[in-house]
Each structure stands twice: as C-alpha cells, then as structure tokens.
Write a protein that holds these residues in place. Structure first.
Motif, PDB file in Angstrom:
ATOM      1  N   ILE A 128      14.478  20.071  78.168  1.00  0.00           N
ATOM      2  CA  ILE A 128      13.095  20.165  78.630  1.00  0.00           C
ATOM      3  C   ILE A 128      12.467  21.466  78.144  1.00  0.00           C
ATOM      4  CG2 ILE A 128      11.655  20.473  80.684  1.00  0.00           C
ATOM      5  CD1 ILE A 128      13.566  18.536  82.125  1.00  0.00           C
ATOM      6  N   ARG A 129      13.183  22.572  78.308  1.00  0.00           N
ATOM      7  CA  ARG A 129      12.652  23.872  77.881  1.00  0.00           C
ATOM      8  C   ARG A 129      12.404  23.892  76.379  1.00  0.00           C
ATOM      9  NH1 ARG A 129      14.218  28.633  81.599  1.00  0.00           N
ATOM     10  NH2 ARG A 129      14.485  27.599  83.594  1.00  0.00           N
ATOM     11  N   LEU A 130      13.357  23.359  75.619  1.00  0.00           N
ATOM     12  CA  LEU A 130      13.221  23.357  74.163  1.00  0.00           C
ATOM     13  C   LEU A 130      12.039  22.504  73.720  1.00  0.00           C
ATOM     14  CD1 LEU A 130      14.346  24.158  71.385  1.00  0.00           C
ATOM     15  CD2 LEU A 130      15.843  22.155  71.510  1.00  0.00           C
ATOM     16  N   SER A 131      11.896  21.320  74.305  1.00  0.00           N
ATOM     17  CA  SER A 131      10.827  20.421  73.896  1.00  0.00           C
ATOM     18  C   SER A 131       9.458  21.013  74.216  1.00  0.00           C
ATOM     19  CB  SER A 131      10.977  19.051  74.551  1.00  0.00           C
ATOM     20  OG  SER A 131      10.831  19.124  75.953  1.00  0.00           O
ATOM     21  N   LEU A 132       9.324  21.661  75.368  1.00  0.00           N
ATOM     22  CA  LEU A 132       8.051  22.279  75.724  1.00  0.00           C
ATOM     23  C   LEU A 132       7.731  23.447  74.792  1.00  0.00           C
ATOM     24  CD1 LEU A 132       8.224  22.236  79.636  1.00  0.00           C
ATOM     25  CD2 LEU A 132       6.714  20.875  78.176  1.00  0.00           C
ATOM     26  N   ASP A 133       8.744  24.246  74.468  1.00  0.00           N
ATOM     27  CA  ASP A 133       8.527  25.374  73.556  1.00  0.00           C
ATOM     28  C   ASP A 133       8.130  24.889  72.163  1.00  0.00           C
ATOM     29  OD1 ASP A 133       9.079  27.192  75.530  1.00  0.00           O
ATOM     30  OD2 ASP A 133      11.127  27.619  74.870  1.00  0.00           O
ATOM     31  N   LEU A 134       8.824  23.851  71.673  1.00  0.00           N
ATOM     32  CA  LEU A 134       8.516  23.333  70.345  1.00  0.00           C
ATOM     33  C   LEU A 134       7.126  22.690  70.310  1.00  0.00           C
ATOM     34  CD1 LEU A 134      11.951  21.810  69.290  1.00  0.00           C
ATOM     35  CD2 LEU A 134      10.836  23.823  68.326  1.00  0.00           C
ATOM     36  N   ALA A 135       6.777  21.980  71.383  1.00  0.00           N
ATOM     37  CA  ALA A 135       5.451  21.367  71.440  1.00  0.00           C
ATOM     38  C   ALA A 135       4.369  22.439  71.418  1.00  0.00           C
ATOM     39  CB  ALA A 135       5.327  20.498  72.693  1.00  0.00           C
ATOM     40  N   ALA A 136       4.598  23.536  72.137  1.00  0.00           N
ATOM     41  CA  ALA A 136       3.626  24.641  72.126  1.00  0.00           C
ATOM     42  C   ALA A 136       3.551  25.274  70.747  1.00  0.00           C
ATOM     43  CB  ALA A 136       4.012  25.678  73.175  1.00  0.00           C
ATOM     44  N   GLY A 137       4.708  25.445  70.094  1.00  0.00           N
ATOM     45  CA  GLY A 137       4.726  26.005  68.744  1.00  0.00           C
ATOM     46  C   GLY A 137       4.009  25.111  67.748  1.00  0.00           C
ATOM     47  N   PHE A 138       4.183  23.812  67.898  1.00  0.00           N
ATOM     48  CA  PHE A 138       3.504  22.867  67.011  1.00  0.00           C
ATOM     49  C   PHE A 138       1.992  22.928  67.196  1.00  0.00           C
ATOM     50  CE2 PHE A 138       1.747  18.617  66.177  1.00  0.00           C
ATOM     51  CZ  PHE A 138       2.064  18.496  64.832  1.00  0.00           C
ATOM     52  N   THR A 139       1.563  23.067  68.444  1.00  0.00           N
ATOM     53  CA  THR A 139       0.129  23.171  68.719  1.00  0.00           C
ATOM     54  C   THR A 139      -0.458  24.418  68.078  1.00  0.00           C
ATOM     55  OG1 THR A 139       0.369  21.980  70.821  1.00  0.00           O
ATOM     56  CG2 THR A 139      -1.597  23.352  70.560  1.00  0.00           C
ATOM     57  N   ASP A 140       0.289  25.526  68.155  1.00  0.00           N
ATOM     58  CA  ASP A 140      -0.197  26.793  67.602  1.00  0.00           C
ATOM     59  C   ASP A 140      -0.163  26.819  66.076  1.00  0.00           C
ATOM     60  OD1 ASP A 140      -0.639  27.722  70.147  1.00  0.00           O
ATOM     61  OD2 ASP A 140       1.261  28.819  70.278  1.00  0.00           O
ATOM     62  N   ASN A 141       0.872  26.202  65.475  1.00  0.00           N
ATOM     63  CA  ASN A 141       1.044  26.301  64.018  1.00  0.00           C
ATOM     64  C   ASN A 141       1.654  25.016  63.463  1.00  0.00           C
ATOM     65  OD1 ASN A 141       1.288  27.196  61.397  1.00  0.00           O
ATOM     66  ND2 ASN A 141       2.972  28.610  61.801  1.00  0.00           N
ATOM     67  N   PRO A 142       0.887  23.935  63.406  1.00  0.00           N
ATOM     68  CA  PRO A 142       1.444  22.662  62.932  1.00  0.00           C
ATOM     69  C   PRO A 142       1.918  22.711  61.486  1.00  0.00           C
ATOM     70  CG  PRO A 142      -0.951  22.530  63.166  1.00  0.00           C
ATOM     71  CD  PRO A 142      -0.524  23.817  63.806  1.00  0.00           C
ATOM     72  N   GLU A 143       1.328  23.594  60.665  1.00  0.00           N
ATOM     73  CA  GLU A 143       1.703  23.662  59.256  1.00  0.00           C
ATOM     74  C   GLU A 143       3.154  24.092  59.082  1.00  0.00           C
ATOM     75  OE1 GLU A 143       0.246  25.790  55.084  1.00  0.00           O
ATOM     76  OE2 GLU A 143      -0.893  26.070  56.929  1.00  0.00           O
ATOM     77  N   ALA A 144       3.636  24.968  59.971  1.00  0.00           N
ATOM     78  CA  ALA A 144       5.021  25.410  59.877  1.00  0.00           C
ATOM     79  C   ALA A 144       5.984  24.243  60.043  1.00  0.00           C
ATOM     80  CB  ALA A 144       5.298  26.477  60.935  1.00  0.00           C
ATOM     81  N   PHE A 145       5.578  23.233  60.800  1.00  0.00           N
ATOM     82  CA  PHE A 145       6.416  22.062  61.030  1.00  0.00           C
ATOM     83  C   PHE A 145       6.249  21.052  59.897  1.00  0.00           C
ATOM     84  CE2 PHE A 145       6.092  24.084  65.063  1.00  0.00           C
ATOM     85  CZ  PHE A 145       7.229  23.745  65.780  1.00  0.00           C
ATOM     86  N   SER A 146       5.005  20.840  59.460  1.00  0.00           N
ATOM     87  CA  SER A 146       4.749  19.830  58.439  1.00  0.00           C
ATOM     88  C   SER A 146       5.373  20.215  57.094  1.00  0.00           C
ATOM     89  CB  SER A 146       3.242  19.612  58.278  1.00  0.00           C
ATOM     90  OG  SER A 146       2.603  20.790  57.815  1.00  0.00           O
ATOM     91  N   ARG A 147       5.524  21.510  56.853  1.00  0.00           N
ATOM     92  CA  ARG A 147       6.083  21.967  55.577  1.00  0.00           C
ATOM     93  C   ARG A 147       7.546  22.401  55.712  1.00  0.00           C
ATOM     94  NH1 ARG A 147       2.169  25.963  52.439  1.00  0.00           N
ATOM     95  NH2 ARG A 147       3.739  25.431  50.884  1.00  0.00           N
ATOM     96  N   TYR A 148       8.172  22.037  56.819  1.00  0.00           N
ATOM     97  CA  TYR A 148       9.529  22.510  57.072  1.00  0.00           C
ATOM     98  C   TYR A 148      10.501  22.075  55.985  1.00  0.00           C
ATOM     99  CZ  TYR A 148      13.870  23.448  59.628  1.00  0.00           C
ATOM    100  OH  TYR A 148      15.097  23.897  60.008  1.00  0.00           O
ATOM    101  N   GLY A 149      10.453  20.789  55.629  1.00  0.00           N
ATOM    102  CA  GLY A 149      11.371  20.294  54.607  1.00  0.00           C
ATOM    103  C   GLY A 149      11.165  20.981  53.272  1.00  0.00           C
ATOM    104  N   ALA A 150       9.909  21.139  52.878  1.00  0.00           N
ATOM    105  CA  ALA A 150       9.608  21.798  51.600  1.00  0.00           C
ATOM    106  C   ALA A 150      10.038  23.254  51.616  1.00  0.00           C
ATOM    107  CB  ALA A 150       8.108  21.695  51.312  1.00  0.00           C
ATOM    108  N   THR A 151       9.882  23.898  52.759  1.00  0.00           N
ATOM    109  CA  THR A 151      10.297  25.301  52.875  1.00  0.00           C
ATOM    110  C   THR A 151      11.804  25.433  52.727  1.00  0.00           C
ATOM    111  OG1 THR A 151       8.424  25.803  54.335  1.00  0.00           O
ATOM    112  CG2 THR A 151      10.300  27.317  54.387  1.00  0.00           C
TER     113      THR A 151
END
Length: 243
Positions: A162-185
């Motif tokens: 639960i803690r991890l999912s909430l933290d990741l969801a907040a991180g995605f909201t703040d910086n979705p590009e970091a997630f969308s380009r994860y594989g390429a990075t």
C-alpha cells in the motif's frame, strides 16, 4: 501497561475534580482525522486540531499530551473494524478477503500509509484486524506461533504494498515522463555484462510500454498477494500434511 496502549484503550487515569469535560480524546482524534483527510497528514498539529474544534490548544493537552500521542490514536482510530469473515470459507479465501478489507480501509485515508509504525498492533481496531486474520487460519492445523508469523508476514506485505503504490502514484503524478521513458533510460545505461538479468528483462520488452501507476488498480497487489498465499499453501502442506 505501556502508556500508548493505555491511551488507545482509554485506560489512562484522567480523574479530575469538577464537572465532566466536554472535550474527549475521541473528539480530538476524530477532528485530527478529518483534518488529515482534507489537507494531508502534514497539516495536523495540536493548534490546527484545536482550531477545528473551537478550543484552545491547552484544552487538547488535558487529554492528549503531544502530537506523537495524537498520531498513535489516529493510527488505530482511522483503521475501522474489519468486516466479519464470510462463513465457511477456507483459509485462502479468508485471508484474501481480509487483505482486500485492509486495502479498502487504508484507501479511505490516503495519509494513513505515511504514519510511523512504532511497534506491533496494540490498539482495539488494529487488534481486531489481527484477530480476524488469525481466525482465518483456524482450520489449517498450524501452531498458534506459526499463525502469528504468517499474519505478521502478511501484514508486512499488505502495508508495504500500500505504501509503495501510493508513493509511486504520487511520483507518477508529479513526473509522468520519468515513468514513460523508464525503459528507454535503462536501455542506455544497462550493460549486459554487469547487469545480465536486468538486460534480459529489457530484451524481452517488459518496459517497452509506457509505465503508469494508478493507486486504485489492484493488479500488482493481487499478484503479490497470491504469491504469498501460494508460499503459505506449500508451508501448510509441509508442516501439517494438509492442503
């Protein structure tokens, strides 16, 4: 009795002369939870809770001695009592129902996952959840000690996920590009000679699609839960000979 346990169970001796006070620890806890729901855990302070109640801060200190004590009360009060386990279900169905109940209860208060965990469950609501999970294992043939170990491990998984999912969801909201380009990075920095297992994941295209995180999605939670329960099934078979 430890002071925090006495506090959560309403067993702290607060006898005073004069009329019965109009404010109670329950009132203070309820107001703090409402404030956290509205503005986040960071907004909770003795002064802000007093303001919400229309009382002086000193009036709160007669019942709750510090913000740390208030957080202890919130830790238990915000986790509402569990629904009774369905009648006649097996241990796996019971624990799945239990875990889903914890997930639902915590999602009502997003800030709950940010509360510090200072010890094993000891408040009335937390112990009710502990008892419910132990009850799901009643017919497994496990020893009482083993049941406690199983439930504590499951609590660790559920709370951690639960803690991890909430933290990741907040991180995605703040910086979705970091997630969308994860594989390429990763493709630019992962050397197969140094990180061979991760390189195979990338080669398989696991991170080719855009990654997003939705805290309301239960897919990852259910996947990990079933892995835990599969391991528990094997453990029960090994120590009791029962399925």
């Amino acid at each position: 009795m430890p002071a925090d346990v006495a506090l959560m169970w309403g067993l702290r001796d607060e006898r005073r002369r004069g009329p019965k006070p109009s404010l109670t620890a329950e009132d203070i806890t309820r107001a703090a939870i409402e404030l956290a729901d509205a503005e986040g855990l960071g907004a909770v302070s003795m002064a802000r809770v007093a303001e919400r109640l229309g009382n002086s801060t000193m009036a709160l200190y007669r019942h709750v001695k510090s913000k740390d004590e208030l957080l202890v009360l919130m830790t238990d009060a915000a986790l509402e009592r569990p629904e009774p386990l369905p009648e006649g279900v097996d241990w796996r169905t019971g624990l799945t129902f239990w875990a889903a109940g914890v997930l639902t209860a915590v999602r009502k208060h997003r800030w709950y996952a940010s509360l510090p965990i200072s010890g094993p469950p000891a408040g009335p609501n937390n112990l009710a959840w502990f008892d419910s999970a132990l009850g799901a294992l009643a017919g497994t043939g496990l020893t009482e000690e083993a049941k406690v170990g199983v439930v504590m491990g499951l609590m660790t998984y559920v709370q951690g996920e639960i803690r991890l999912s909430l933290d990741l969801a907040a991180g995605f909201t703040d910086n979705p590009e970091a997630f969308s380009r994860y594989g390429a990075t990763l493709a630019r920095v992962v050397d197969p000679r140094q990180l061979p297992a991760l390189a195979r994941v990338l080669e398989a295209g696991v991170f080719d699609e855009n990654i997003s995180f939705d805290e309301s999605s239960d897919a990852d939670f259910d996947f990990g839960l079933q892995l835990y329960l599969d391991g528990l099934s094997a453990f029960i078979t090994r120590v009791t000979g029962e399925q």
